[in-house]
Motif scaffolding. Sequence first.
Motif, PDB file in Angstrom:
ATOM      1  N   GLU A 139       0.857  -1.190   0.000  1.00 28.13           N
ATOM      2  CA  GLU A 139       0.000   0.000   0.000  1.00 28.13           C
ATOM      3  C   GLU A 139       0.890   1.236   0.000  1.00 28.13           C
ATOM      4  OE1 GLU A 139      -3.300   2.198   2.895  1.00 28.13           O
ATOM      5  OE2 GLU A 139      -2.737   0.096   3.247  1.00 28.13           O
ATOM      6  N   TRP A 140       0.624   2.149  -0.909  1.00 31.15           N
ATOM      7  CA  TRP A 140       1.417   3.374  -1.029  1.00 31.15           C
ATOM      8  C   TRP A 140       1.134   4.315   0.133  1.00 31.15           C
ATOM      9  CZ3 TRP A 140      -0.303   8.360  -3.500  1.00 31.15           C
ATOM     10  CH2 TRP A 140       0.761   9.260  -3.644  1.00 31.15           C
ATOM     11  N   ILE A 141       2.192   4.954   0.664  1.00 35.18           N
ATOM     12  CA  ILE A 141       2.073   5.916   1.763  1.00 35.18           C
ATOM     13  C   ILE A 141       2.402   7.303   1.212  1.00 35.18           C
ATOM     14  CG2 ILE A 141       2.835   6.524   4.092  1.00 35.18           C
ATOM     15  CD1 ILE A 141       3.862   3.639   4.376  1.00 35.18           C
ATOM     16  N   ASP A 186       2.345  10.394   2.297  1.00 32.76           N
ATOM     17  CA  ASP A 186       3.092  11.370   3.092  1.00 32.76           C
ATOM     18  C   ASP A 186       4.593  11.091   3.120  1.00 32.76           C
ATOM     19  OD1 ASP A 186       0.740  12.653   3.633  1.00 32.76           O
ATOM     20  OD2 ASP A 186       0.486  11.798   5.641  1.00 32.76           O
ATOM     21  N   ALA A 187       4.976   9.830   2.900  1.00 33.50           N
ATOM     22  CA  ALA A 187       6.399   9.478   2.935  1.00 33.50           C
ATOM     23  C   ALA A 187       7.051   9.540   1.556  1.00 33.50           C
ATOM     24  CB  ALA A 187       6.574   8.081   3.523  1.00 33.50           C
ATOM     25  N   CYS A 188       6.245   9.670   0.522  1.00 36.14           N
ATOM     26  CA  CYS A 188       6.740   9.549  -0.854  1.00 36.14           C
ATOM     27  C   CYS A 188       7.292  10.870  -1.381  1.00 36.14           C
ATOM     28  CB  CYS A 188       5.609   9.065  -1.755  1.00 36.14           C
ATOM     29  SG  CYS A 188       6.106   8.759  -3.463  1.00 36.14           S
ATOM     30  N   ALA A 222       8.157   4.397   1.568  1.00 41.82           N
ATOM     31  CA  ALA A 222       6.848   4.947   1.219  1.00 41.82           C
ATOM     32  C   ALA A 222       5.851   3.874   0.783  1.00 41.82           C
ATOM     33  CB  ALA A 222       7.004   5.996   0.119  1.00 41.82           C
ATOM     34  N   TRP A 223       6.174   2.633   1.064  1.00 45.40           N
ATOM     35  CA  TRP A 223       5.240   1.538   0.799  1.00 45.40           C
ATOM     36  C   TRP A 223       5.066   0.707   2.067  1.00 45.40           C
ATOM     37  CZ3 TRP A 223       2.400   0.823  -3.551  1.00 45.40           C
ATOM     38  CH2 TRP A 223       2.785   1.527  -4.697  1.00 45.40           C
ATOM     39  N   LYS A 224       3.839   0.527   2.475  1.00 43.89           N
ATOM     40  CA  LYS A 224       3.529  -0.389   3.564  1.00 43.89           C
ATOM     41  C   LYS A 224       3.420  -1.788   2.971  1.00 43.89           C
ATOM     42  CE  LYS A 224      -0.065  -1.462   6.980  1.00 43.89           C
ATOM     43  NZ  LYS A 224      -1.410  -1.079   7.493  1.00 43.89           N
TER      44      LYS A 224
END
Length: 286
Positions: A159-161, A163-165, A208-210
């Motif tokens: 899952e893309w994050i 805020d971190a990307c 940036a990926w969970k």
Amino acid sequence: MAVDYKALKDGGFMRQVQKNRFSLRLKVVGGNLNAEQLLTISEISKKYGDGYVHLTSRQGVEIPFIRLEDVEAVKAELESGGVNTSVCGPRVRTVTACQGSKICPSGCIDTYALAAEISDRYFGRELPHKFKFGITGCMNNCLKAEENDLGVKGGYTVEWIPDACTLCGVCTKACREGAITQTDNEILLDKGKCNNCGRCAKSCPFHAWKSEPGYLLSFGGTFGNLIARGEQVLPIIHDKETLFRVADAALVFFDKYAKPSERFRVAIDRVGWDTFKSEIKAAYRG
């Protein structure tokens, strides 16, 4: 006194072309032997065999040229050195595995631990025919999971994050399936194309990926007289409770429907994949 060759074979002692000589198959779970076990095997092969071992295609070790009169002594000395004999015939065979996440950077699951758990739960269980488990840690599929009656392949649900990307684009280049695209302000994941490889999460320098590890199961693979690719009939599984519930159901299906000496795949084909899928999906749902 008559020699019970069937019992010997069931316990891993396979008859050779030479009279009263046996090639002994050893239990090697997940392809792992420690140094002490290797020394024991070496000493046994020199003392009771012909001074060498054979490495099998399924990560096994066999000691050929064991004499009939030495069988019990060999078993006792192997056991004292922490080495167990394997099995042959219609039962669950030794579990194979790649090195997985404990060693390999590509690994998504701990294959060693899972191989040990599967072995403890199923090894030696009697069935209509032999049954093989194989575990591979990622989509590189080094162990060829689909060649096994029940194959386990490690993967990730991602899952893309946002805020971190930083939109650096590394993940889009890492994805071999074309499942990730990038716009000026976001990353888009096509779940229909994603194969759960986890390369996006592993390659991202900004986390940036969970990612959640899981198990992709394939059923009915075989590679020998009959060649068939195992089929994936379930989505990725994220917990061992469900994994073992499904594996239990697969073995129950085999025991229930297969004719004597009929392979798992042949039984599924004969009974019907719809029936098999129905029972496996019921186990998956719990």
